[in-house]
Scaffold this active site. Structure first.
Site, PDB file in Angstrom:
ATOM      1  N   ARG A  20       0.820  -1.211   0.000  1.00  0.00           N
ATOM      2  CA  ARG A  20       0.000   0.000   0.000  1.00  0.00           C
ATOM      3  C   ARG A  20       0.856   1.264   0.000  1.00  0.00           C
ATOM      4  O   ARG A  20       0.539   2.224  -0.699  1.00  0.00           O
ATOM      5  CB  ARG A  20      -0.944  -0.036   1.209  1.00  0.00           C
TER       6      ARG A  20
ATOM      7  N   ARG B  52      -7.949 -17.359  -9.314  1.00  0.00           N
ATOM      8  CA  ARG B  52      -8.582 -16.665  -8.203  1.00  0.00           C
ATOM      9  C   ARG B  52      -9.588 -15.665  -8.782  1.00  0.00           C
ATOM     10  O   ARG B  52      -9.349 -15.059  -9.826  1.00  0.00           O
ATOM     11  CB  ARG B  52      -7.515 -15.977  -7.350  1.00  0.00           C
TER      12      ARG B  52
ATOM     13  N   ASP C 141      -4.697 -15.827   6.351  1.00  0.00           N
ATOM     14  CA  ASP C 141      -3.283 -16.137   6.127  1.00  0.00           C
ATOM     15  C   ASP C 141      -2.638 -16.909   7.276  1.00  0.00           C
ATOM     16  O   ASP C 141      -1.616 -17.572   7.082  1.00  0.00           O
ATOM     17  CB  ASP C 141      -2.489 -14.854   5.866  1.00  0.00           C
TER      18      ASP C 141
ATOM     19  N   ARG D 271      -5.521 -24.043   0.266  1.00  0.00           N
ATOM     20  CA  ARG D 271      -4.780 -24.020   1.524  1.00  0.00           C
ATOM     21  C   ARG D 271      -5.496 -24.791   2.628  1.00  0.00           C
ATOM     22  O   ARG D 271      -4.858 -25.300   3.550  1.00  0.00           O
ATOM     23  CB  ARG D 271      -4.527 -22.568   1.930  1.00  0.00           C
TER      24      ARG D 271
END
Length: 421
Positions: A26, A123, A295, A326
């Site tokens: 960012r 994705r 995550d 995942r």
């Protein structure tokens, strides 16, 4: 695929975690949109960060890479010579780079392609496509790993599903303030991973952009705003700190430097999760909600596996659209070590109440990273709990987020050997 033997007993020593990848992405983008020079200190050149740096250069930003800082000048960003020249942005495997820059690249009329590899384009991108259709912005797949954008972002109302990825919202929050008219982002359903939006809003505020946040259900964006240059330092990454915090909680002794206890990072929740697990003394199952922290779920699952408790981590279906599936990968690999895990559609059920049954004590076991950095690092910490040796493939996948992870692992007493089998 290259394989190595990894082994560790009790990791000990001192570690300074890498800077937050989420914040650094960012800061690089915001600095690249500001006229004037910004200095960003505490840098780690992971593959994802390099992708964002190179992408912003394709849009005209001048970026000088130093050992531990960046100098960024956005005075030429969106200059005419960088537009409509069929530029290509290579996102590698970085979902942040792709989703943040997808709308930003067409703030001014532009024709530009985005490339990637791995599972990047598997994705979802529909949250953008549906809005692009509304505003007549053209997009087309050149092949399974490349998309061409042709058009110009328009001021107006953008509807985004709250349960897919906050990255779509961040991409629009960066872009819409630069347009001539006011805009609004409307969130459909409950917004997950709101902490990532907090990080975005904090970054925008630092660089002079004001957004009205109406309880995370809509964001009001005034047009004709200007990014202001400035200097900043990136704090330590709780997504990576999580591995060492869990290691400590299962027997290691690692001193961790540079943590910001007031961080906005959602993955700081790992501290609370560890405490909840350690202090749970009821007979019934402990339920942990992972919707805000996808995550850290693999390493949190390892912690749960060692707890001698029944734990279910719920609301984690989004793990299936990461660098690997995942959710499936976590269950599959930790199960190979003798842990009792059950894969459900959107949760992982862990029963560690029974005695932990290490497979053929002191034996070799074959595990896969699934080419996923967070699975590989979870397995590294799991090796501190497993008596035998682990054969692991594709150790290099950690370069996506933590390029020197294995050096740190070795410095703390871990061992890596060549596998000649």
């Amino acid at each position: 695929m290259n394989k190595k033997i990894i082994k560790a007993n009790r990791l000990t020593g001192e570690v300074t975690p890498p800077p937050s990848k989420s914040i650094l992405h960012r800061y690089i983008i915001a600095s690249s949109l500001a006229k004037g020079i910004s200095k960003i200190e505490n840098i780690s050149y992971s593959d994802d960060i390099i992708a964002t740096i190179e992408a912003m250069k394709k849009l005209g930003a001048k970026i000088e890479k130093k050992d531990n800082y960046l100098l960024i000048d956005g005075s030429k960003t969106f200059d005419k010579k960088y537009l409509n020249n069929n530029a290509e942005i290579d996102c590698n495997e970085s979902g942040s780079t792709l989703r943040f820059l997808f709308p930003l690249s067409i703030v001014k009329k532009n024709k530009i392609s985005f490339k990637g590899k791995g599972k990047l384009f598997k994705r979802p991108l529909n949250s953008y496509f549906e809005n692009f259709d509304k505003y007549k912005i053209k997009y087309s797949y050149i092949n399974e790993n490349e998309i061409l954008l042709d058009g110009e972002l328009k001021s107006g109302e953008y509807e985004i599903d709250g349960n897919i990825s906050s990255q779509f919202i961040t991409g629009l929050l960066f872009s819409l303030p630069l347009l001539n008219e006011n805009s609004k982002i409307i969130i459909k359903g409950k917004l997950e991973s709101s902490s990532y939006i907090d990080i975005t809003l904090d970054c925008l505020n630092k660089f002079g952009i004001k957004i009205i946040n109406n309880s995370y259900q809509e964001f009001i964006i005034e047009g004709n705003q200007n990014y202001k240059s400035g200097d900043c330092e990136v704090e330590a990454d709780y997504s990576q700190v999580a591995f060492f915090l869990v290691a400590n909680s299962i027997g290691s002794n690692i001193k961790i430097n540079g943590l910001n206890s007031n961080s906005l990072q959602g993955d700081k929740k790992i501290v609370d999760f560890i405490s909840q697990i350690d202090n749970w003394n009821k007979e019934e199952k402990l339920i942990l909600d992972g919707s805000e922290t996808p995550d850290i779920i693999p390493i949190l699952s390892l912690k749960a596996c060692t707890s001698k408790k029944e734990i279910e981590i719920v609301n984690i279906a989004r793990l299936r659209i990461k660098e690997s599936d995942r959710l499936k990968a976590t269950v599959k690999e930790l199960s190979k070590l003798g842990f009792d895990l059950l894969e459900k559609e959107d949760s992982i059920l862990i029963n560690s109440r029974k005695d932990f049954n290490k497979i053929n004590n002191n034996s070799l076991v074959y595990l896969s990273s699934h080419s996923d950095h967070r699975i590989a690092m979870t397995i590294a910490i799991a090796s501190t709990y497993y008596d035998g040796e682990i054969i692991l493939d594709n150790l290099d996948c950690i370069k996506k987020s933590y390029p020197n992870f294995w050096e740190v692992f070795l410095s703390l007493g871990g061992k890596i050997y060549e596998y000649l089998g």
